[in-house]
Motif scaffolding. Sequence first.
Motif, PDB file in Angstrom:
ATOM      1  N   ILE A 173       0.838  -1.210   0.000  1.00 57.69           N
ATOM      2  CA  ILE A 173       0.000   0.000   0.000  1.00 57.69           C
ATOM      3  C   ILE A 173       0.872   1.259   0.000  1.00 57.69           C
ATOM      4  O   ILE A 173       0.600   2.222  -0.713  1.00 57.69           O
ATOM      5  CB  ILE A 173      -0.948   0.001   1.229  1.00 57.69           C
ATOM      6  CG1 ILE A 173      -1.945  -1.162   1.102  1.00 57.69           C
ATOM      7  CG2 ILE A 173      -1.676   1.329   1.364  1.00 57.69           C
ATOM      8  CD1 ILE A 173      -2.778  -1.386   2.350  1.00 57.69           C
ATOM      9  N   HIS A 174       1.933   1.204   0.800  1.00 55.90           N
ATOM     10  CA  HIS A 174       2.814   2.366   0.936  1.00 55.90           C
ATOM     11  C   HIS A 174       3.430   2.720  -0.424  1.00 55.90           C
ATOM     12  O   HIS A 174       3.435   3.873  -0.849  1.00 55.90           O
ATOM     13  CB  HIS A 174       3.908   2.040   1.965  1.00 55.90           C
ATOM     14  CG  HIS A 174       4.613   3.233   2.509  1.00 55.90           C
ATOM     15  ND1 HIS A 174       5.553   3.143   3.503  1.00 55.90           N
ATOM     16  CD2 HIS A 174       4.534   4.555   2.216  1.00 55.90           C
ATOM     17  CE1 HIS A 174       6.012   4.352   3.792  1.00 55.90           C
ATOM     18  NE2 HIS A 174       5.410   5.224   3.014  1.00 55.90           N
ATOM     19  N   TYR A 175       3.929   1.700  -1.101  1.00 53.82           N
ATOM     20  CA  TYR A 175       4.600   1.910  -2.390  1.00 53.82           C
ATOM     21  C   TYR A 175       3.591   2.271  -3.493  1.00 53.82           C
ATOM     22  O   TYR A 175       3.718   3.321  -4.134  1.00 53.82           O
ATOM     23  CB  TYR A 175       5.393   0.650  -2.755  1.00 53.82           C
ATOM     24  CG  TYR A 175       6.004   0.667  -4.127  1.00 53.82           C
ATOM     25  CD1 TYR A 175       7.192   1.358  -4.374  1.00 53.82           C
ATOM     26  CD2 TYR A 175       5.411  -0.019  -5.189  1.00 53.82           C
ATOM     27  CE1 TYR A 175       7.765   1.370  -5.641  1.00 53.82           C
ATOM     28  CE2 TYR A 175       5.978  -0.010  -6.456  1.00 53.82           C
ATOM     29  CZ  TYR A 175       7.155   0.684  -6.675  1.00 53.82           C
ATOM     30  OH  TYR A 175       7.714   0.693  -7.929  1.00 53.82           O
ATOM     31  N   ASN A 233      11.354  11.843  -1.158  1.00 55.10           N
ATOM     32  CA  ASN A 233      11.597  11.164   0.112  1.00 55.10           C
ATOM     33  C   ASN A 233      11.427   9.651   0.001  1.00 55.10           C
ATOM     34  O   ASN A 233      12.248   8.891   0.507  1.00 55.10           O
ATOM     35  CB  ASN A 233      10.634  11.700   1.190  1.00 55.10           C
ATOM     36  CG  ASN A 233      10.898  13.171   1.504  1.00 55.10           C
ATOM     37  OD1 ASN A 233      11.878  13.739   1.060  1.00 55.10           O
ATOM     38  ND2 ASN A 233      10.006  13.778   2.273  1.00 55.10           N
ATOM     39  N   HIS A 234      10.345   9.226  -0.658  1.00 59.34           N
ATOM     40  CA  HIS A 234      10.090   7.779  -0.742  1.00 59.34           C
ATOM     41  C   HIS A 234      11.081   7.083  -1.666  1.00 59.34           C
ATOM     42  O   HIS A 234      11.514   5.974  -1.383  1.00 59.34           O
ATOM     43  CB  HIS A 234       8.645   7.518  -1.172  1.00 59.34           C
ATOM     44  CG  HIS A 234       7.654   7.817  -0.086  1.00 59.34           C
ATOM     45  ND1 HIS A 234       7.181   9.083   0.144  1.00 59.34           N
ATOM     46  CD2 HIS A 234       7.102   7.029   0.879  1.00 59.34           C
ATOM     47  CE1 HIS A 234       6.356   9.054   1.185  1.00 59.34           C
ATOM     48  NE2 HIS A 234       6.288   7.828   1.654  1.00 59.34           N
ATOM     49  N   THR A 235      11.450   7.753  -2.761  1.00 65.06           N
ATOM     50  CA  THR A 235      12.419   7.150  -3.687  1.00 65.06           C
ATOM     51  C   THR A 235      13.723   6.867  -2.945  1.00 65.06           C
ATOM     52  O   THR A 235      14.329   5.802  -3.098  1.00 65.06           O
ATOM     53  CB  THR A 235      12.666   8.109  -4.875  1.00 65.06           C
ATOM     54  OG1 THR A 235      11.417   8.305  -5.546  1.00 65.06           O
ATOM     55  CG2 THR A 235      13.672   7.528  -5.858  1.00 65.06           C
ATOM     56  N   GLY A 251       5.754  13.191   9.366  1.00 60.48           N
ATOM     57  CA  GLY A 251       7.025  13.770   8.958  1.00 60.48           C
ATOM     58  C   GLY A 251       8.086  12.714   8.770  1.00 60.48           C
ATOM     59  O   GLY A 251       7.773  11.531   8.569  1.00 60.48           O
ATOM     60  N   TRP A 252       9.331  13.152   8.828  1.00 58.75           N
ATOM     61  CA  TRP A 252      10.477  12.262   8.595  1.00 58.75           C
ATOM     62  C   TRP A 252      11.590  12.574   9.586  1.00 58.75           C
ATOM     63  O   TRP A 252      11.725  13.724  10.025  1.00 58.75           O
ATOM     64  CB  TRP A 252      11.030  12.492   7.174  1.00 58.75           C
ATOM     65  CG  TRP A 252      10.121  12.006   6.092  1.00 58.75           C
ATOM     66  CD1 TRP A 252       8.976  12.603   5.662  1.00 58.75           C
ATOM     67  CD2 TRP A 252      10.274  10.808   5.318  1.00 58.75           C
ATOM     68  NE1 TRP A 252       8.404  11.856   4.656  1.00 58.75           N
ATOM     69  CE2 TRP A 252       9.178  10.752   4.419  1.00 58.75           C
ATOM     70  CE3 TRP A 252      11.225   9.781   5.286  1.00 58.75           C
ATOM     71  CZ2 TRP A 252       9.010   9.713   3.512  1.00 58.75           C
ATOM     72  CZ3 TRP A 252      11.060   8.745   4.376  1.00 58.75           C
ATOM     73  CH2 TRP A 252       9.958   8.712   3.502  1.00 58.75           C
ATOM     74  N   VAL A 253      12.378  11.553   9.904  1.00 62.90           N
ATOM     75  CA  VAL A 253      13.606  11.768  10.661  1.00 62.90           C
ATOM     76  C   VAL A 253      14.766  11.407   9.737  1.00 62.90           C
ATOM     77  O   VAL A 253      14.673  10.455   8.954  1.00 62.90           O
ATOM     78  CB  VAL A 253      13.630  10.955  11.979  1.00 62.90           C
ATOM     79  CG1 VAL A 253      13.449   9.468  11.736  1.00 62.90           C
ATOM     80  CG2 VAL A 253      14.918  11.225  12.762  1.00 62.90           C
ATOM     81  N   LEU A 268      13.835   7.978   7.754  1.00 62.73           N
ATOM     82  CA  LEU A 268      12.745   7.099   8.189  1.00 62.73           C
ATOM     83  C   LEU A 268      11.422   7.859   8.118  1.00 62.73           C
ATOM     84  O   LEU A 268      11.282   8.957   8.663  1.00 62.73           O
ATOM     85  CB  LEU A 268      12.994   6.587   9.613  1.00 62.73           C
ATOM     86  CG  LEU A 268      11.886   5.696  10.189  1.00 62.73           C
ATOM     87  CD1 LEU A 268      11.681   4.422   9.364  1.00 62.73           C
ATOM     88  CD2 LEU A 268      12.194   5.330  11.645  1.00 62.73           C
ATOM     89  N   ASP A 269      10.479   7.244   7.440  1.00 55.78           N
ATOM     90  CA  ASP A 269       9.134   7.786   7.273  1.00 55.78           C
ATOM     91  C   ASP A 269       8.386   7.668   8.600  1.00 55.78           C
ATOM     92  O   ASP A 269       8.291   6.577   9.162  1.00 55.78           O
ATOM     93  CB  ASP A 269       8.430   6.951   6.176  1.00 55.78           C
ATOM     94  CG  ASP A 269       7.125   7.554   5.706  1.00 55.78           C
ATOM     95  OD1 ASP A 269       6.541   8.384   6.436  1.00 55.78           O
ATOM     96  OD2 ASP A 269       6.686   7.184   4.608  1.00 55.78           O
ATOM     97  N   LEU A 270       7.855   8.789   9.100  1.00 53.09           N
ATOM     98  CA  LEU A 270       7.143   8.770  10.381  1.00 53.09           C
ATOM     99  C   LEU A 270       5.637   8.939  10.209  1.00 53.09           C
ATOM    100  O   LEU A 270       4.917   9.155  11.185  1.00 53.09           O
ATOM    101  CB  LEU A 270       7.697   9.872  11.303  1.00 53.09           C
ATOM    102  CG  LEU A 270       9.193   9.768  11.634  1.00 53.09           C
ATOM    103  CD1 LEU A 270       9.643  10.988  12.436  1.00 53.09           C
ATOM    104  CD2 LEU A 270       9.498   8.483  12.392  1.00 53.09           C
ATOM    105  N   GLU A 314       1.860   7.804   9.821  1.00 58.37           N
ATOM    106  CA  GLU A 314       1.179   6.594  10.321  1.00 58.37           C
ATOM    107  C   GLU A 314       0.982   5.566   9.211  1.00 58.37           C
ATOM    108  O   GLU A 314       0.970   4.368   9.471  1.00 58.37           O
ATOM    109  CB  GLU A 314      -0.168   6.975  10.951  1.00 58.37           C
ATOM    110  CG  GLU A 314       0.015   7.581  12.337  1.00 58.37           C
ATOM    111  CD  GLU A 314      -1.301   7.873  13.042  1.00 58.37           C
ATOM    112  OE1 GLU A 314      -2.354   7.882  12.373  1.00 58.37           O
ATOM    113  OE2 GLU A 314      -1.257   8.113  14.262  1.00 58.37           O
ATOM    114  N   HIS A 315       0.861   6.010   7.952  1.00 57.62           N
ATOM    115  CA  HIS A 315       0.653   5.047   6.863  1.00 57.62           C
ATOM    116  C   HIS A 315       1.846   4.097   6.729  1.00 57.62           C
ATOM    117  O   HIS A 315       1.737   3.040   6.141  1.00 57.62           O
ATOM    118  CB  HIS A 315       0.336   5.749   5.527  1.00 57.62           C
ATOM    119  CG  HIS A 315       1.466   6.511   4.899  1.00 57.62           C
ATOM    120  ND1 HIS A 315       1.317   7.769   4.343  1.00 57.62           N
ATOM    121  CD2 HIS A 315       2.765   6.201   4.689  1.00 57.62           C
ATOM    122  CE1 HIS A 315       2.458   8.189   3.846  1.00 57.62           C
ATOM    123  NE2 HIS A 315       3.370   7.254   4.049  1.00 57.62           N
ATOM    124  N   ALA A 316       2.999   4.488   7.304  1.00 53.53           N
ATOM    125  CA  ALA A 316       4.199   3.653   7.208  1.00 53.53           C
ATOM    126  C   ALA A 316       4.200   2.524   8.233  1.00 53.53           C
ATOM    127  O   ALA A 316       4.969   1.569   8.096  1.00 53.53           O
ATOM    128  CB  ALA A 316       5.452   4.520   7.388  1.00 53.53           C
TER     129      ALA A 316
END
Length: 225
Positions: A45-47, A100-102, A149-151, A188-190, A192-194
């Motif tokens: 789902i994420h991808y 970010n996701h790539t 967000g992201w860390v 790291l994706d923060l 909730e969908h992750a």
Amino acid sequence: MKRRYFLLILLSVAAFTLSGQYSLPKLSYDYNALEPFFDEPTMKIHYNNHHGAYVKNLNAALVKYPELAEKSLEELLGSLNEIPENIRVTVRNNGGGHYNHTLFWTLLAPPETTKISPRLERILKENFGSIEVFKTEFEKAALSRFGSGWVWLIVEEGSGKLKIVTTPNQDSPVMSGFENKGKPVLALDLWEHAYYLKYQYKRADYVKAFWNVVNWNEVERLLNA
Ligand code: MN
């Protein structure tokens, strides 16, 4: 030219024009390759759905701006103030999401397939004191980011030092205006969908699980690049 070849070329051109220049990158592992830490349904789902939507929305926003389509994604994000106001937020959110996701997918690897090399260990020690301190600081930052967000672990622009920073939404350290600009080497994706399907509200468990699927080879490659 034979008519059917002509039609074929015409169709390809039309398909390219409609789909835009950005597309989902190929994953170098299967959806279930990061189990049990990152689960297969979440990865699918994420991808496909989340990252897929960022790509679709970004392409749709750029359709009327061919001059922007010639810039790289990093150039676009690094000069957001030059983007027409009516698409600026869309490019920020969806271009950021695509960028970010790539990067994120390349920073993941099946469990037990990579480890921190002696060289990378030395660099982390120089910057944080020890690997344990680095991981604790990274986890603390991940938990302190309120909402989505992201860390990141970045090489800070100017100082060349390794820094742990967080960003809201789909913002990133390569974006113009970010106070800690730098080159990301770990992310790291923060959102909730992750993690929500597997970890629900337990972001801390998800962040701890992340250490099992980090692609340390790629972290080191980015540091050297
Ligand atoms: Mn995400």
